[in-house]
Scaffold this motif. Structure first.
Motif, PDB file in Angstrom:
ATOM      1  N   LYS A 159      -3.689  11.747  -5.404  1.00 22.03           N
ATOM      2  CA  LYS A 159      -4.046  10.639  -6.292  1.00 22.03           C
ATOM      3  C   LYS A 159      -3.913   9.298  -5.567  1.00 22.03           C
ATOM      4  O   LYS A 159      -4.784   8.421  -5.691  1.00 22.03           O
ATOM      5  N   LEU A 160      -2.830   9.124  -4.809  1.00 25.24           N
ATOM      6  CA  LEU A 160      -2.648   7.898  -4.053  1.00 25.24           C
ATOM      7  C   LEU A 160      -3.724   7.722  -2.992  1.00 25.24           C
ATOM      8  O   LEU A 160      -4.223   6.607  -2.760  1.00 25.24           O
ATOM      9  N   LYS A 161      -4.103   8.812  -2.337  1.00 25.90           N
ATOM     10  CA  LYS A 161      -5.148   8.751  -1.323  1.00 25.90           C
ATOM     11  C   LYS A 161      -6.460   8.267  -1.934  1.00 25.90           C
ATOM     12  O   LYS A 161      -7.157   7.411  -1.364  1.00 25.90           O
ATOM     13  N   GLU A 162      -6.786   8.781  -3.099  1.00 24.92           N
ATOM     14  CA  GLU A 162      -8.010   8.355  -3.800  1.00 24.92           C
ATOM     15  C   GLU A 162      -7.932   6.878  -4.167  1.00 24.92           C
ATOM     16  O   GLU A 162      -8.910   6.123  -4.011  1.00 24.92           O
ATOM     17  N   GLN A 163      -6.773   6.431  -4.679  1.00 22.08           N
ATOM     18  CA  GLN A 163      -6.599   5.027  -5.030  1.00 22.08           C
ATOM     19  C   GLN A 163      -6.743   4.133  -3.801  1.00 22.08           C
ATOM     20  O   GLN A 163      -7.383   3.065  -3.863  1.00 22.08           O
ATOM     21  N   ASN A 164      -6.140   4.542  -2.696  1.00 21.74           N
ATOM     22  CA  ASN A 164      -6.218   3.735  -1.475  1.00 21.74           C
ATOM     23  C   ASN A 164      -7.633   3.626  -0.949  1.00 21.74           C
ATOM     24  O   ASN A 164      -8.057   2.585  -0.438  1.00 21.74           O
TER      25      ASN A 164
ATOM     26  N   LYS B  79       0.850  -1.192   0.000  1.00 21.53           N
ATOM     27  CA  LYS B  79       0.000   0.000   0.000  1.00 21.53           C
ATOM     28  C   LYS B  79       0.883   1.238   0.000  1.00 21.53           C
ATOM     29  O   LYS B  79       1.584   1.512   0.971  1.00 21.53           O
ATOM     30  N   LEU B  80       0.853   1.973  -1.085  1.00 20.97           N
ATOM     31  CA  LEU B  80       1.707   3.154  -1.209  1.00 20.97           C
ATOM     32  C   LEU B  80       1.166   4.277  -0.335  1.00 20.97           C
ATOM     33  O   LEU B  80      -0.030   4.585  -0.385  1.00 20.97           O
ATOM     34  N   PRO B  81       1.999   4.898   0.481  1.00 17.36           N
ATOM     35  CA  PRO B  81       1.515   5.868   1.467  1.00 17.36           C
ATOM     36  C   PRO B  81       1.127   7.206   0.859  1.00 17.36           C
ATOM     37  O   PRO B  81       1.849   7.772   0.034  1.00 17.36           O
ATOM     38  N   ALA B  82      -0.037   7.691   1.275  1.00 13.53           N
ATOM     39  CA  ALA B  82      -0.485   9.045   0.942  1.00 13.53           C
ATOM     40  C   ALA B  82      -0.346   9.866   2.215  1.00 13.53           C
ATOM     41  O   ALA B  82      -1.262   9.950   3.036  1.00 13.53           O
ATOM     42  N   TYR B  83       0.809  10.461   2.416  1.00 17.83           N
ATOM     43  CA  TYR B  83       1.179  11.039   3.704  1.00 17.83           C
ATOM     44  C   TYR B  83       0.433  12.334   4.020  1.00 17.83           C
ATOM     45  O   TYR B  83       0.194  13.161   3.140  1.00 17.83           O
ATOM     46  N   ASP B  84       0.114  12.492   5.307  1.00 22.31           N
ATOM     47  CA  ASP B  84      -0.305  13.802   5.807  1.00 22.31           C
ATOM     48  C   ASP B  84       0.932  14.700   5.911  1.00 22.31           C
ATOM     49  O   ASP B  84       2.071  14.221   5.924  1.00 22.31           O
ATOM     50  N   ASP B  85       0.698  15.994   5.996  1.00 18.43           N
ATOM     51  CA  ASP B  85       1.793  16.971   6.138  1.00 18.43           C
ATOM     52  C   ASP B  85       2.829  16.843   5.024  1.00 18.43           C
ATOM     53  O   ASP B  85       4.016  17.142   5.226  1.00 18.43           O
ATOM     54  N   ILE B  86       2.399  16.391   3.859  1.00 18.30           N
ATOM     55  CA  ILE B  86       3.387  16.098   2.816  1.00 18.30           C
ATOM     56  C   ILE B  86       4.065  17.374   2.316  1.00 18.30           C
ATOM     57  O   ILE B  86       5.208  17.349   1.868  1.00 18.30           O
ATOM     58  N   GLU B  87       3.382  18.495   2.420  1.00 23.29           N
ATOM     59  CA  GLU B  87       4.005  19.754   1.992  1.00 23.29           C
ATOM     60  C   GLU B  87       5.243  20.045   2.829  1.00 23.29           C
ATOM     61  O   GLU B  87       6.281  20.483   2.318  1.00 23.29           O
TER      62      GLU B  87
END
Length: 358
Positions: free
Chosen positions: A350-355, A293-301
């Motif tokens: 995009k990753l968040k939507e996929q997950n 599962k590829l991570p869609a990180y919070d605070d990514i900015e």
């Protein structure tokens, strides 16, 4: 057994790669003045092997396991204990461990008396396929990875698959991060990976492809030992974003962050019109075999802003990325930091939507 030699202006670095390499070559070091650097986990597994091979009177510096020991504090502890042991300039430092041990022991070896002999005995998959070869040494400093370091070639590297037997699954995943990176740089390695996508953790497969990765890196180092012409820069594919995330989140291994960095940077490469969907899709399938599962990180900015400190960057507020382009070919992309953060955030969304839909 495969022997690979990197001929440089300073030393010929010989890499012995294959099962039985340790039993064949390590005993030849016995009788020399030795100083061994290892970590707590490795020493717990291989204490008896170390004593049997090198003698039980050899001084050993045991570091805490993990990236937290790759610091100025532990570097000077090693140097202090080398001095206390009376190590002479003709002495040998043996880095017996993974990438952290190899990096810090190599740096200590290059600094002590302006340089003593260095032998790398890598015990993790990542250090076998990548970090033990090529002469980069470093410690982290001021929250920047590898900020203080030298180029210092080991005279010998002993790569033996026996050490993979004690590795947890996470360390195998970590090493596969660098192996897949090499697949994005070398068409032969890419084809092997693509044809063995269900067989990536087989010991026989790993032994075969480890030699391929070392060969690729050896050729790069021969052309650009000190990272001056841009050839060696290609080995940083996936690392700009991977290092930024590793510094900020710290929850995964280096190799896993390299793979995550590759996913985010492939998104940027697509946005820049590079590569083909088929090629990138194959690389993504390989990565997903390692990280489900590829991570869609919070605070990514905030995490992405750490890329400002990457050593490859050459201009103020510019970020340099080495990305896959075509099979066996990479490309460099240079972005302003704001554009980089924007694209990283888009990929996260995009990753968040996929997950959420999986």
């Amino acid at each position: 057994m495969t022997d690979i030699t990197i001929k440089t202006n300073t030393v010929n670095s010989v890499i012995h790669c294959g099962e039985g390499a340790f039993e064949k070559y390590a005993p030849e070091l016995k009788g020399k003045q030795l100083f061994i650097v290892t970590d707590k986990n490795v020493f717990s597994y291989y204490r008896e092997l170390i004593w049997k091979t090198f003698g039980n009177s050899v001084p050993v510096k045991i570091l805490p396991a993990g990236e937290t020991s790759k610091t100025q504090r532990y570097l000077f502890e090693i140097l202090r204990e080398m001095a206390a042991a009376g190590i002479r300039r003709s002495g040998y430092v043996i880095a017996f461990g993974g990438g952290v041990v190899g990096d810090i022991a190599g740096l200590a070896s290059s600094l002590y008396m302006r340089g003593v002999h260095l032998v790398q005995i890598p015990t993790t998959l990542l250090s076998q396929v990548d970090s033990s070869v090529g002469g980069k040494t470093a410690v982290d400093f001021e929250n920047v990875k590898n900020l203080i370091g030298t180029f210092y070639q080991p005279e010998e590297v002993i790569v033996d698959l026996r050490f993979l037997d004690t590795l947890p699954d996470r360390e195998i995943r970590c090493g596969l991060g660098e192996i897949i990176k090499y697949g994005a740089l070398d068409s032969k390695i890419y084809s092997k990976l693509a044809n063995n996508i269900e067989n990536l953790t087989s010991k026989q497969f790993l032994g075969d492809i480890t030699a391929d990765c070392i060969n690729h890196k050896a050729e790069v180092v021969k052309k650009d030992e000190h990272d001056l012409t841009g050839v060696r820069k290609t080995l940083n594919l996936g690392h700009t974003t991977g290092h930024a995330f590793e510094l900020y989140y710290r929850r995964k291994s280096h190799g896993e962050f390299v793979l995550i960095g590759m996913i985010y940077e492939m998104y940027i490469a697509r946005a820049q019109g590079l590569g083909s969907d088929n090629y990138f899709d194959t690389l993504e399938r390989l990565i997903k075999k390692v990280i489900k599962k590829l991570p869609a990180y919070d605070d990514i900015e905030k995490a992405a802003l750490m890329a400002k400190f990457d050593k490859k960057n050459e201009g103020d507020k510019k970020v340099s990325l080495v990305v896959p382009n075509k099979q066996g070919m990479s490309a460099e992309i240079i972005l302003g930091i704001d554009e980089y953060v924007k694209l990283i955030t888009e990929c996260r969304d995009k990753l968040k939507e996929q997950n959420e839909n999986s």
